[in-house]
Design an enzyme around this catalytic site. Structure first.
Site, PDB file in Angstrom:
ATOM      1  N   GLY A  39       0.746  -1.342  -0.014  1.00 40.14           N
ATOM      2  CA  GLY A  39       0.024  -0.113  -0.147  1.00 40.14           C
ATOM      3  C   GLY A  39       0.897   0.997   0.000  1.00 40.14           C
ATOM      4  O   GLY A  39       2.102   1.188  -0.374  1.00 40.14           O
ATOM      5  N   VAL A  40       0.293   2.330   0.387  1.00 39.63           N
ATOM      6  CA  VAL A  40       0.961   3.937   0.144  1.00 39.63           C
ATOM      7  C   VAL A  40       2.326   3.663   1.073  1.00 39.63           C
ATOM      8  O   VAL A  40       3.326   3.938   0.496  1.00 39.63           O
ATOM      9  CB  VAL A  40       0.051   4.847   0.561  1.00 39.63           C
ATOM     10  CG1 VAL A  40       0.712   5.939   0.408  1.00 39.63           C
ATOM     11  CG2 VAL A  40      -1.123   4.672  -0.451  1.00 39.63           C
ATOM     12  N   ILE A  41       2.019   3.401   2.199  1.00 38.18           N
ATOM     13  CA  ILE A  41       3.150   3.419   3.320  1.00 38.18           C
ATOM     14  C   ILE A  41       4.383   2.592   2.866  1.00 38.18           C
ATOM     15  O   ILE A  41       5.516   2.886   2.879  1.00 38.18           O
ATOM     16  CB  ILE A  41       2.768   3.267   4.685  1.00 38.18           C
ATOM     17  CG1 ILE A  41       1.763   4.387   5.193  1.00 38.18           C
ATOM     18  CG2 ILE A  41       3.838   3.245   5.586  1.00 38.18           C
ATOM     19  CD1 ILE A  41       1.145   4.303   6.273  1.00 38.18           C
ATOM     20  N   HIS A  87       2.278  28.176 -18.720  1.00 37.09           N
ATOM     21  CA  HIS A  87       3.035  27.387 -19.624  1.00 37.09           C
ATOM     22  C   HIS A  87       4.360  27.663 -19.534  1.00 37.09           C
ATOM     23  O   HIS A  87       4.697  29.035 -19.483  1.00 37.09           O
ATOM     24  CB  HIS A  87       2.576  27.635 -21.141  1.00 37.09           C
ATOM     25  CG  HIS A  87       3.353  26.746 -22.123  1.00 37.09           C
ATOM     26  ND1 HIS A  87       3.307  25.627 -22.400  1.00 37.09           N
ATOM     27  CD2 HIS A  87       4.596  27.325 -22.971  1.00 37.09           C
ATOM     28  CE1 HIS A  87       4.314  25.329 -23.348  1.00 37.09           C
ATOM     29  NE2 HIS A  87       4.821  26.125 -23.737  1.00 37.09           N
TER      30      HIS A  87
HETATM   31  C1  LIG Z   1       4.618   6.291   7.424  1.00 39.42           C
HETATM   32  C2  LIG Z   1       3.231   7.200   7.173  1.00 39.42           C
HETATM   33  C3  LIG Z   1       3.252   8.059   6.205  1.00 39.42           C
HETATM   34  C4  LIG Z   1       2.036   8.822   6.174  1.00 39.42           C
HETATM   35  N1  LIG Z   1       2.193   9.649   5.124  1.00 39.42           N
HETATM   36  C5  LIG Z   1       1.073  10.339   5.065  1.00 39.42           C
HETATM   37  C6  LIG Z   1       0.895  11.397   4.080  1.00 39.42           C
HETATM   38  O1  LIG Z   1       1.720  11.410   3.180  1.00 39.42           O
HETATM   39  N2  LIG Z   1      -0.070  12.083   3.496  1.00 39.42           N
HETATM   40  C7  LIG Z   1      -1.377  11.875   4.707  1.00 39.42           C
HETATM   41  O2  LIG Z   1      -2.225  12.744   4.225  1.00 39.42           O
HETATM   42  N3  LIG Z   1      -1.264  10.931   5.537  1.00 39.42           N
HETATM   43  C8  LIG Z   1      -0.041  10.388   5.750  1.00 39.42           C
HETATM   44  N4  LIG Z   1      -0.115   9.264   6.854  1.00 39.42           N
HETATM   45  C9  LIG Z   1      -1.401   9.474   7.692  1.00 39.42           C
HETATM   46  C10 LIG Z   1      -1.207  10.305   8.575  1.00 39.42           C
HETATM   47  O3  LIG Z   1      -0.099  10.290   9.439  1.00 39.42           O
HETATM   48  C11 LIG Z   1      -2.549  10.355   9.629  1.00 39.42           C
HETATM   49  O4  LIG Z   1      -3.664  10.284   8.721  1.00 39.42           O
HETATM   50  C12 LIG Z   1      -2.734  11.365  10.631  1.00 39.42           C
HETATM   51  O5  LIG Z   1      -1.570  11.549  11.404  1.00 39.42           O
HETATM   52  C13 LIG Z   1      -3.865  11.298  11.222  1.00 39.42           C
HETATM   53  O6  LIG Z   1      -4.148  12.467  12.238  1.00 39.42           O
HETATM   54  P1  LIG Z   1      -4.842  12.387  13.652  1.00 39.42           P
HETATM   55  O7  LIG Z   1      -4.600  13.635  14.373  1.00 39.42           O
HETATM   56  O8  LIG Z   1      -6.176  11.648  13.394  1.00 39.42           O
HETATM   57  O9  LIG Z   1      -3.877  11.053  14.371  1.00 39.42           O
HETATM   58  P2  LIG Z   1      -2.425  11.137  14.900  1.00 39.42           P
HETATM   59  O10 LIG Z   1      -1.766  11.605  14.292  1.00 39.42           O
HETATM   60  O11 LIG Z   1      -2.431   9.423  15.009  1.00 39.42           O
HETATM   61  O12 LIG Z   1      -2.373  11.720  16.318  1.00 39.42           O
HETATM   62  C14 LIG Z   1      -3.321  11.083  17.645  1.00 39.42           C
HETATM   63  C15 LIG Z   1      -2.557  11.641  18.813  1.00 39.42           C
HETATM   64  O13 LIG Z   1      -3.385  11.149  19.695  1.00 39.42           O
HETATM   65  C16 LIG Z   1      -2.533  10.841  20.753  1.00 39.42           C
HETATM   66  N5  LIG Z   1      -3.335   9.980  21.823  1.00 39.42           N
HETATM   67  C17 LIG Z   1      -3.993   8.749  21.425  1.00 39.42           C
HETATM   68  N6  LIG Z   1      -4.704   8.621  22.718  1.00 39.42           N
HETATM   69  C18 LIG Z   1      -4.545   9.349  23.634  1.00 39.42           C
HETATM   70  C19 LIG Z   1      -4.919   9.457  24.950  1.00 39.42           C
HETATM   71  N7  LIG Z   1      -5.766   8.571  25.668  1.00 39.42           N
HETATM   72  N8  LIG Z   1      -4.687  10.714  25.433  1.00 39.42           N
HETATM   73  C20 LIG Z   1      -3.681  11.675  24.989  1.00 39.42           C
HETATM   74  N9  LIG Z   1      -3.403  11.509  23.905  1.00 39.42           N
HETATM   75  C21 LIG Z   1      -3.600  10.371  22.992  1.00 39.42           C
HETATM   76  C22 LIG Z   1      -1.473  10.117  20.199  1.00 39.42           C
HETATM   77  O14 LIG Z   1      -0.307  10.105  20.902  1.00 39.42           O
HETATM   78  C23 LIG Z   1      -1.065  10.757  18.965  1.00 39.42           C
HETATM   79  O15 LIG Z   1      -0.051  11.645  19.177  1.00 39.42           O
HETATM   80  C24 LIG Z   1       1.000   8.499   7.029  1.00 39.42           C
HETATM   81  C25 LIG Z   1       1.051   7.513   8.048  1.00 39.42           C
HETATM   82  C26 LIG Z   1       2.254   6.788   8.375  1.00 39.42           C
HETATM   83  C27 LIG Z   1       2.118   5.885   9.554  1.00 39.42           C
END
Ligand SMILES: Cc1cc2nc3c(=O)[nH]c(=O)nc-3n(C[C@H](O)[C@H](O)[C@H](O)COP(=O)(O)OP(=O)(O)OC[C@H]3O[C@@H](n4cnc5c(N)ncnc54)[C@H](O)[C@@H]3O)c2cc1C
Length: 454
Positions: free
Chosen positions: A184-186, A441
């Protein structure tokens, strides 16, 4: 302490929600148990793109340089330096998020948050030894890597032979060979980086194509290009055992083995919902993700969920928009998600950008459509910058209305061009209206205009 809004999770969904809420005049607290910026900043979008930029520069000069009159000798790829640079970029961007929270007077609590319940005073949340109350609650706890049930995998993760994307982005030493489970993408982005850095790379993918729901023709084009760079692909193949420097996979009923120094597990991600105390509110979930409607509301009044935790579209840009939709609705302004025009990108080289229906999804929905496909070489700039490039741009056009319902492209700058295509799909004008648009262009973006005229 009483707040208008408590946000659980400081990733893209959480920190942008906190910022927008503060701007709307809501007194806001954000709990983050780890590092502000979440997966995206610390171990996702930004680290991968930082590594891939070094990989692209090196790959272009070392493999293609001579075609452009560049003859470099003694070129080396300094993997530890590239990882160190990535760490610096991440640190700076995390500091920028911290500064934004301060500037907006958001109270950041660096601790795990747990929902205790809800009464007439609002939600009760426990974090860092204190109890907090709020009128609104936004769960933005993100997602984590799925660890599939493959024989030997758990033990291999403990010994460090197997890695998730998190460890794969922090490897200090370059392994000689890597197997990536999941195309997949990752998986593809990590495979691309490690191939350019000098590893032997194999990708095992269960489906018949790489890139998940990517347009099939475009996915095949990417596979051809990555194969040319030396990545080996095993499609319709399933990893069945991971042990002692060997990955065993099953393909067409036959089990074979690939020897490697490391294996990266990248078969997908799942919402983080455990330990949040969702059961104390009776929050409905669907296959492990929090169920939300198009306003990002859950089944519990004043409880919203945004980002990966609702499992709808696990992308940072979706998370940003969902957080805004959630906060706007909290602030009394009606706002809705439109999931049909979210662009998706694969930052490999060549890169892929897509939005809206693919040929396959349009067919599956029984839509009547025509496909306009054009070689990227029709763009003068693409031709000048890509010796022997074979990129394509495909427009999916609704036959009856003559409107654009999908755009998919593979080639340089696709990631930067696709937002314009998303705007065109979302606006819903007729092709004849878009034919009047003037594109600068020479740009690679002109290929969209070119395709409109065939
Ligand atoms: C290797 C990789 C590459 C990626 N590349 C891309 C890309 O190029 N473009 C793209 O659009 N997306 C990409 N993604 C996906 C992207 O990272 C996620 O879609 C995005 O981070 C989601 O954001 P979020 O805020 O929902 O969650 P997250 O970024 O997962 O943040 C959630 C946060 O909540 C915190 N948390 C969880 N539970 C608790 C709790 N009970 N109390 C306090 N804190 C808590 C966690 O510690 C975390 O910091 C990639 C993902 C990976 C793994």
């Amino acid at each position: 302490m009483n707040y208008d809004l408590i946000v659980i999770g400081g990733g893209p969904a959480g920190y942008l929600a906190a910022e927008r809420a503060a701007e709307a005049g809501l007194k806001t607290m954000l709990a983050e148990k780890n590092t502000l910026g979440g997966v995206c900043l610390n171990e996702g979008c930004v680290p991968t793109k930082t590594l891939l930029y070094s990989a692209k520069m090196f790959d272009h000069v070392s493999r293609e340089g001579a075609k452009f009159g560049i003859h470099a000798q003694g070129l080396t790829f300094d993997h530890p330096f590239v990882i160190g640079r990535k760490d610096k970029i991440v640190r700076s961007l995390v500091a920028a998020v911290r500064a934004k929270m301060k500037q907006h007077h958001v109270d950041v609590v660096n601790a795990e948050a747990k929902i205790l319940g809800k009464d007439s005073e609002g939600f009760a949340v426990f974090a860092g030894g204190s109890e907090y109350k709020s009128r609104f609650l936004l769960v933005a706890s993100g997602s984590e890597t799925i660890v599939p049930d493959i024989e030997g995998l758990k033990a291999s993760l403990t010994t460090g032979f197997a890695l998730t994307s998190r460890e794969a982005l922090a490897l200090k030493e370059l392994p000689a060979s890597i197997v990536v489970v999941g195309g997949g993408v990752i998986g593809l982005e990590l495979a691309s980086y490690y191939k350019a850095a000098g590893c032997e790379v194999s990708v095992i993918e269960m489906l018949g194509q790489i890139g998940g729901p990517t347009d099939t023709q475009i996915a095949a084009n990417l596979q051809k290009n990555l194969t040319k760079k030396g990545i080996r692909f095993y499609l319709n193949a399933k990893a069945v055992k991971i042990q002692h420097g060997v990955v065993a996979y099953e393909q067409e009923g036959v089990t074979q083995e690939i020897a490697c120094e490391k294996v990266i597990i990248s078969i997908g991600r799942r919402a983080v919902t455990q330990g949040l105390g969702l059961e104390n509110l009776g929050v409905e979930t669907d296959r492990g993700a929090i169920k939300t409607d198009l306003t990002c509301r859950t089944n519990v009044e004043n409880l919203f969920a945004a980002g990966d935790v609702n499992g709808k579209s696990m992308l940072a840009h979706t998370a940003y928009r969902e957080s805004e939709v959630a906060v706007n609705n909290m602030a009394g302004q009606k706002d809705f998600m439109n999931y049909s025009v979210i662009p998706s990108v694969i930052y490999t080289d060549p890169e892929i950008g897509g939005v809206g229906e693919t040929e396959q999804s349009a067919k599956a929905k029984g839509l009547h459509f025509i496909v306009k496909t054009v070689s990227m070489n029709y763009s003068g700039r693409y031709f000048a910058e890509n010796e022997s490039g074979d990129g394509i741009c495909k427009l999916i056009v609704d036959e009856k209305n003559n409107t654009l319902i999908g755009v998919h492209m593979i080639g340089s700058y696709a990631s930067e061009i696709i937002y314009g295509a998303a705007l065109m799909v979302a606006a819903g004008f007729k092709i004849k209206d878009y034919q009047k648009l003037v594109f600068p262009h020479p740009t690679v973006a002109e290929i969209i205009r070119e395709a409109m005229f065939i």
